[in-house]
Design a protein around this motif. Structure first.
Motif, PDB file in Angstrom:
ATOM      1  N   MET A  69       0.832  -1.211   0.000  1.00 21.82           N
ATOM      2  CA  MET A  69       0.000   0.000   0.000  1.00 21.82           C
ATOM      3  C   MET A  69       0.867   1.264   0.000  1.00 21.82           C
ATOM      4  O   MET A  69       0.574   2.234   0.681  1.00 21.82           O
ATOM      5  CB  MET A  69      -0.931   0.015   1.230  1.00 21.82           C
ATOM      6  CG  MET A  69      -1.724  -1.258   1.454  1.00 21.82           C
ATOM      7  SD  MET A  69      -2.912  -1.562   0.145  1.00 21.82           S
ATOM      8  CE  MET A  69      -4.170  -0.376   0.535  1.00 21.82           C
ATOM      9  N   SER A 109       5.012   4.573   7.276  1.00 21.06           N
ATOM     10  CA  SER A 109       6.300   3.863   7.281  1.00 21.06           C
ATOM     11  C   SER A 109       6.059   2.374   7.104  1.00 21.06           C
ATOM     12  O   SER A 109       5.051   1.844   7.584  1.00 21.06           O
ATOM     13  CB  SER A 109       6.985   4.027   8.639  1.00 21.06           C
ATOM     14  OG  SER A 109       7.192   5.356   8.931  1.00 21.06           O
ATOM     15  N   LEU A 111       6.120  -1.002   8.268  1.00 25.33           N
ATOM     16  CA  LEU A 111       6.143  -1.456   9.670  1.00 25.33           C
ATOM     17  C   LEU A 111       7.287  -2.429   9.944  1.00 25.33           C
ATOM     18  O   LEU A 111       7.737  -2.551  11.085  1.00 25.33           O
ATOM     19  CB  LEU A 111       4.783  -2.074  10.032  1.00 25.33           C
ATOM     20  CG  LEU A 111       3.651  -1.038  10.102  1.00 25.33           C
ATOM     21  CD1 LEU A 111       2.293  -1.714  10.211  1.00 25.33           C
ATOM     22  CD2 LEU A 111       3.853  -0.080  11.280  1.00 25.33           C
ATOM     23  N   GLY A 154      -1.193   7.228   8.625  1.00 27.81           N
ATOM     24  CA  GLY A 154       0.038   7.455   9.409  1.00 27.81           C
ATOM     25  C   GLY A 154       0.948   8.459   8.727  1.00 27.81           C
ATOM     26  O   GLY A 154       0.538   9.593   8.429  1.00 27.81           O
ATOM     27  N   VAL A 177      -3.300   7.586  12.200  1.00 25.32           N
ATOM     28  CA  VAL A 177      -3.540   6.428  13.078  1.00 25.32           C
ATOM     29  C   VAL A 177      -2.516   6.332  14.216  1.00 25.32           C
ATOM     30  O   VAL A 177      -2.518   5.364  14.974  1.00 25.32           O
ATOM     31  CB  VAL A 177      -3.480   5.092  12.281  1.00 25.32           C
ATOM     32  CG1 VAL A 177      -4.602   4.998  11.276  1.00 25.32           C
ATOM     33  CG2 VAL A 177      -2.120   4.924  11.603  1.00 25.32           C
TER      34      VAL A 177
HETATM   35  C1  LIG Z   1       6.766   6.893  12.601  1.00 24.11           C
HETATM   36  C2  LIG Z   1       5.858   5.873  12.065  1.00 24.11           C
HETATM   37  C3  LIG Z   1       4.536   6.397  11.618  1.00 24.11           C
HETATM   38  C4  LIG Z   1       4.848   7.634  10.876  1.00 24.11           C
HETATM   39  O1  LIG Z   1       5.588   7.510   9.931  1.00 24.11           O
HETATM   40  O2  LIG Z   1       4.384   8.688  11.261  1.00 24.11           O
HETATM   41  C5  LIG Z   1       3.819   5.432  10.712  1.00 24.11           C
HETATM   42  O3  LIG Z   1       3.501   5.700   9.602  1.00 24.11           O
HETATM   43  S1  LIG Z   1       3.551   3.920  11.385  1.00 24.11           S
HETATM   44  C6  LIG Z   1       2.674   3.077  10.076  1.00 24.11           C
HETATM   45  C7  LIG Z   1       1.251   3.470  10.102  1.00 24.11           C
HETATM   46  N1  LIG Z   1       0.543   2.669   9.166  1.00 24.11           N
HETATM   47  C8  LIG Z   1      -0.091   1.560   9.515  1.00 24.11           C
HETATM   48  O4  LIG Z   1      -0.129   1.154  10.647  1.00 24.11           O
HETATM   49  C9  LIG Z   1      -0.809   0.834   8.375  1.00 24.11           C
HETATM   50  C10 LIG Z   1      -1.094  -0.619   8.733  1.00 24.11           C
HETATM   51  N2  LIG Z   1      -1.871  -1.203   7.671  1.00 24.11           N
HETATM   52  C11 LIG Z   1      -3.194  -1.087   7.605  1.00 24.11           C
HETATM   53  O5  LIG Z   1      -3.834  -0.529   8.444  1.00 24.11           O
HETATM   54  C12 LIG Z   1      -3.840  -1.708   6.392  1.00 24.11           C
HETATM   55  O6  LIG Z   1      -2.924  -2.550   5.741  1.00 24.11           O
HETATM   56  C13 LIG Z   1      -4.309  -0.604   5.395  1.00 24.11           C
HETATM   57  C14 LIG Z   1      -3.202   0.367   5.029  1.00 24.11           C
HETATM   58  C15 LIG Z   1      -5.495   0.150   6.008  1.00 24.11           C
HETATM   59  C16 LIG Z   1      -4.773  -1.270   4.076  1.00 24.11           C
HETATM   60  O7  LIG Z   1      -5.734  -2.236   4.346  1.00 24.11           O
HETATM   61  P1  LIG Z   1      -6.241  -3.166   3.160  1.00 24.11           P
HETATM   62  O8  LIG Z   1      -6.696  -2.319   2.037  1.00 24.11           O
HETATM   63  O9  LIG Z   1      -7.224  -4.121   3.730  1.00 24.11           O
HETATM   64  O10 LIG Z   1      -4.936  -3.925   2.629  1.00 24.11           O
HETATM   65  P2  LIG Z   1      -4.043  -4.994   3.437  1.00 24.11           P
HETATM   66  O11 LIG Z   1      -4.121  -4.774   4.890  1.00 24.11           O
HETATM   67  O12 LIG Z   1      -4.342  -6.344   2.934  1.00 24.11           O
HETATM   68  O13 LIG Z   1      -2.588  -4.510   2.937  1.00 24.11           O
HETATM   69  C17 LIG Z   1      -1.938  -5.070   1.822  1.00 24.11           C
HETATM   70  C18 LIG Z   1      -0.563  -5.481   2.252  1.00 24.11           C
HETATM   71  O14 LIG Z   1       0.163  -4.303   2.586  1.00 24.11           O
HETATM   72  C19 LIG Z   1       0.753  -4.471   3.872  1.00 24.11           C
HETATM   73  N3  LIG Z   1       0.908  -3.157   4.502  1.00 24.11           N
HETATM   74  C20 LIG Z   1       0.029  -2.165   4.507  1.00 24.11           C
HETATM   75  N4  LIG Z   1       0.535  -1.117   5.159  1.00 24.11           N
HETATM   76  C21 LIG Z   1       1.766  -1.467   5.558  1.00 24.11           C
HETATM   77  C22 LIG Z   1       2.795  -0.790   6.281  1.00 24.11           C
HETATM   78  N5  LIG Z   1       2.643   0.468   6.711  1.00 24.11           N
HETATM   79  N6  LIG Z   1       3.923  -1.444   6.494  1.00 24.11           N
HETATM   80  C23 LIG Z   1       4.123  -2.705   6.071  1.00 24.11           C
HETATM   81  N7  LIG Z   1       3.164  -3.409   5.388  1.00 24.11           N
HETATM   82  C24 LIG Z   1       2.018  -2.783   5.126  1.00 24.11           C
HETATM   83  C25 LIG Z   1      -0.229  -5.355   4.604  1.00 24.11           C
HETATM   84  O15 LIG Z   1       0.350  -5.937   5.724  1.00 24.11           O
HETATM   85  C26 LIG Z   1      -0.578  -6.341   3.506  1.00 24.11           C
HETATM   86  O16 LIG Z   1       0.464  -7.256   3.366  1.00 24.11           O
HETATM   87  P3  LIG Z   1       0.154  -8.826   3.594  1.00 24.11           P
HETATM   88  O17 LIG Z   1      -0.352  -8.914   4.970  1.00 24.11           O
HETATM   89  O18 LIG Z   1       1.473  -9.488   3.360  1.00 24.11           O
HETATM   90  O19 LIG Z   1      -0.858  -9.163   2.554  1.00 24.11           O
END
Ligand SMILES: CC[C@@H](C(=O)O)C(=O)SCCNC(=O)CCNC(=O)[C@H](O)C(C)(C)COP(=O)(O)OP(=O)(O)OC[C@H]1O[C@@H](n2cnc3c(N)ncnc32)[C@H](O)[C@@H]1OP(=O)(O)O
Length: 300
Positions: A69, A109, A111, A154, A177
């Motif tokens: 994403m 970022s 994660l 985020g 978030v």
């Molecule tokens: C200082 C840190 C802080 C900042 O910089 O200010 C941050 O940014 S911390 C990061 C904040 N972001 C998150 O916590 C996002 C977490 N992810 C989600 O909430 C959801 O994935 C989503 C972004 C709402 C999308 O949901 P959806 O459309 O249902 O897709 P998926 O969940 O299936 O996502 C696909 C795939 O992408 C991976 N993913 C998404 N975001 C991240 C991320 N930030 N880091 C790493 N990976 C991410 C997600 O895990 C999926 O992968 P798989 O699980 O392998 O399919």
């Protein structure tokens, strides 16, 4: 006489300091270790940040990591810094659109990287690195737009606030978030959000980790417009058309417009006025000004 000289000296020194701060917010004096964090960020690779500089003076910056994403890996943070440098050196540029690949903006970022650098030293250095980059992005003499499709989460939400304008597509959302991650914004997103929507709304958005849809964003003044299309290419074309209303005209003038607004946004009023005077001096009697005087247009 001596007092007035002293006051002038103080004022000049203050302006020089502000000028220097415009280049980089943090340096070694703040405990910032740029080379150290760059080395660390190199270890978390994937994705890319692509820049295309169009002939119409609009740059298109693409966040490209659709598998996650468009989450920011370490190398994407480094590439963002490089692209910002490239944009600083682009003298014909007038506007910039930032958007995400795969119909979504950015999920903050990566994660995986966040987990690996969750110690204090790396966290502080990453925070200062991104604040430096996003501050330089915000201060580019280009009118900038974040085209929000899908999700801006985020750090992705923070990035949108470093642009002058946000345009959202139907069904998209901006969401700070951080609270749910046990964090507050660290890329400068809180400071900029307060200036965009006011402190009350910013407090509600951050403490509620609230999802802001296009209608809500319009109400808050967080977004300028909801585009009609949510499809990648069509939305990008719409965003380009929207931005071109403001970038039409000579680069020297459009860039000067952005610079006077940046000064007004960031500097105390007296320093902003002096900056405005200096920028005015760059366009007064310039080619666009002389041409307009020859034509004597009527602004009816
Ligand atoms: C200082 C840190 C802080 C900042 O910089 O200010 C941050 O940014 S911390 C990061 C904040 N972001 C998150 O916590 C996002 C977490 N992810 C989600 O909430 C959801 O994935 C989503 C972004 C709402 C999308 O949901 P959806 O459309 O249902 O897709 P998926 O969940 O299936 O996502 C696909 C795939 O992408 C991976 N993913 C998404 N975001 C991240 C991320 N930030 N880091 C790493 N990976 C991410 C997600 O895990 C999926 O992968 P798989 O699980 O392998 O399919």
């Amino acid at each position: 006489m001596a007092i007035s000289l002293w006051k002038n000296l103080l004022q000049t020194t203050r302006e020089r300091i502000l000028q220097r701060r415009r280049v980089s917010l943090y340096n070694g004096a703040h405990g910032y270790e740029e080379e150290l964090i760059k080395k660390k960020l190199h270890q978390f690779d994937g994705g890319s940040i692509n820049l295309s500089k169009e002939d119409n003076g609009i740059g298109i910056l693409t966040l490209n990591n659709p598998k996650l994403m468009n989450a920011f890996t370490g190398t994407m943070m480094l590439e963002l810094q490089e692209r910002v440098t490239e944009l600083e050196n682009w003298k014909d540029g007038k506007g910039l659109i930032i958007y995400g690949a795969g119909n979504t903006f950015c999920s903050g970022s990566d994660l995986n990287a966040v987990k690996a650098i969750s110690n204090s030293q790396d966290g502080m250095n990453m925070c200062m690195f991104m604040q430096n980059t996003l501050t330089r992005l915000m201060r580019l003499p280009l009118i900038s737009v974040a085209l929000v499709q899908g999700k801006a989460i985020g750090g992705g939400a923070e990035l949108t606030t470093a642009c002058d304008f946000r345009l959202m597509t139907p069904g998209s959302e901006i969401r700070f978030v951080h609270k749910h991650m046990g964090l507050v914004p660290g890329w400068g997103g809180a400071a900029r959000l307060v200036r965009i929507v006011g402190s009350g709304a910013a407090l509600r958005l951050l403490s509620g980790a609230a999802r802001v849809d296009p209608e809500g964003a319009l109400r808050l003044g967080l977004s300028e417009e909801t585009l009609s299309s949510s499809d990648g290419t069509a939305a990008l074309e719409e965003a380009q058309a929207w931005l071109s209303q403001y970038t039409e005209g000579p680069a020297s003038v459009i860039r000067a417009v952005k610079k006077v607004v940046s000064a007004g946004r960031e500097l105390p009023v007296e320093a902003a006025l002096r900056t405005e005077k200096d920028i005015f001096g760059t366009v007064w009697g310039g080619p666009a000004n002389l041409q307009a005087l020859l034509k004597r247009p009527k602004h009816k």
